[in-house]
Design a protein around this motif. Structure first.
Motif, mmCIF file in Angstrom:
data_model
loop_
_atom_site.group_PDB
_atom_site.id
_atom_site.type_symbol
_atom_site.label_atom_id
_atom_site.label_comp_id
_atom_site.label_asym_id
_atom_site.label_seq_id
_atom_site.Cartn_x
_atom_site.Cartn_y
_atom_site.Cartn_z
ATOM 1 N N GLY A 160 -5.349 -3.988 6.343
ATOM 2 C CA GLY A 160 -5.806 -2.669 5.942
ATOM 3 C C GLY A 160 -4.653 -1.684 6.048
ATOM 4 O O GLY A 160 -3.742 -1.846 6.857
ATOM 5 N N VAL A 161 -4.699 -0.645 5.227
ATOM 6 C CA VAL A 161 -3.694 0.415 5.227
ATOM 7 C C VAL A 161 -4.358 1.679 5.748
ATOM 8 O O VAL A 161 -5.483 2.001 5.357
ATOM 9 C CB VAL A 161 -3.144 0.641 3.803
ATOM 10 N N ILE A 221 -0.223 -0.460 8.906
ATOM 11 C CA ILE A 221 -0.815 -1.605 8.221
ATOM 12 C C ILE A 221 -1.162 -2.641 9.275
ATOM 13 O O ILE A 221 -0.424 -2.809 10.258
ATOM 14 C CB ILE A 221 0.129 -2.194 7.133
ATOM 15 N N GLY A 255 0.808 -1.208 0.000
ATOM 16 C CA GLY A 255 0.000 0.000 0.000
ATOM 17 C C GLY A 255 0.842 1.258 0.000
ATOM 18 O O GLY A 255 2.056 1.212 0.167
ATOM 19 N N THR A 312 -8.320 1.899 4.902
ATOM 20 C CA THR A 312 -8.905 0.925 3.969
ATOM 21 C C THR A 312 -9.432 -0.327 4.659
ATOM 22 O O THR A 312 -9.934 -1.225 3.986
ATOM 23 C CB THR A 312 -7.875 0.495 2.906
ATOM 24 N N SER A 313 -9.321 -0.408 5.985
ATOM 25 C CA SER A 313 -9.757 -1.597 6.719
ATOM 26 C C SER A 313 -11.208 -1.934 6.410
ATOM 27 O O SER A 313 -12.059 -1.056 6.320
ATOM 28 C CB SER A 313 -9.599 -1.384 8.223
ATOM 29 N N ASP A 320 -4.667 0.545 -0.563
ATOM 30 C CA ASP A 320 -4.304 -0.844 -0.293
ATOM 31 C C ASP A 320 -4.279 -1.559 -1.639
ATOM 32 O O ASP A 320 -5.293 -1.642 -2.322
ATOM 33 C CB ASP A 320 -5.342 -1.472 0.633
ATOM 34 N N ALA A 343 -9.009 -5.316 -1.318
ATOM 35 C CA ALA A 343 -7.997 -4.657 -2.167
ATOM 36 C C ALA A 343 -8.233 -5.021 -3.623
ATOM 37 O O ALA A 343 -8.690 -6.129 -3.912
ATOM 38 C CB ALA A 343 -6.598 -5.073 -1.739
#
Length: 155
Positions: free
Chosen positions: A96-97, A138, A74, A111-112, A89, A116
């Motif tokens: 997640g990022v 992350i 990411g 982004t959790s 991500d 992706a």
């Protein structure tokens, strides 16, 4: 009794020292909160990740690239022109990022919970020519959270 601050700082706790201390304490609080949000337990270390950061651009922008297993997982980017934080991500690895900027309130792109590739953006008009801190993380609920160092950016 001698106050240690008098011997170290000549009796004056400077504004810049106070601001830096508050920034560090605030960053630690947010990282702790993020770890708790992701469910990092007592013995959870987070995924094995490496972080590479670009130099700060003339306008105050900066990018952190996150790698796991030798490949890019990411990217978190601060774009000063537009006061925009982006977390992307790019790897379907279950992590997640997230990216953070210490504005008040914080800007958080995360982004959790998404498959992706996925990108989240946080944007708000910030005061110009101010220095903020910026970092990337992350992780997942089961793996914990691994974060980069904290870097300066400007608006």
């Amino acid at each position: 009794m001698v106050d240690y601050r008098e011997s170290i700082l000549g009796g004056k706790l400077t504004t810049s020292f106070r601001n830096r201390a508050m920034t560090v304490l605030t960053a630690a609080a947010v990282m702790t909160g993020a770890a708790m949000t992701l469910g990092a337990g007592n013995a959870v270390a987070g995924p094995n990740a490496s972080f590479s950061v670009s130099g700060m651009a003339a306008d105050g922008s900066r990018t952190i690239t996150i790698k796991t297993g030798g490949t890019t997982a990411g990217v978190v980017k601060w774009t000063a022109n537009g006061d925009k934080l982006t977390a992307s991500d790019s790897k379907s690895d279950g992590y997640g990022v997230s990216g953070y900027v210490t504005a008040n309130p914080y800007l958080i792109a995360d982004t959790s919970g998404h498959t992706a590739p996925y990108t989240d953006t946080a944007q708000r008009d910030l005061r110009e020519n101010r220095t903020y801190t910026f970092w990337a993380c992350i992780g997942s609920n089961s793996a914990g959270l691994t974060c980069s160092e904290v870097y300066d950016v400007t608006s």
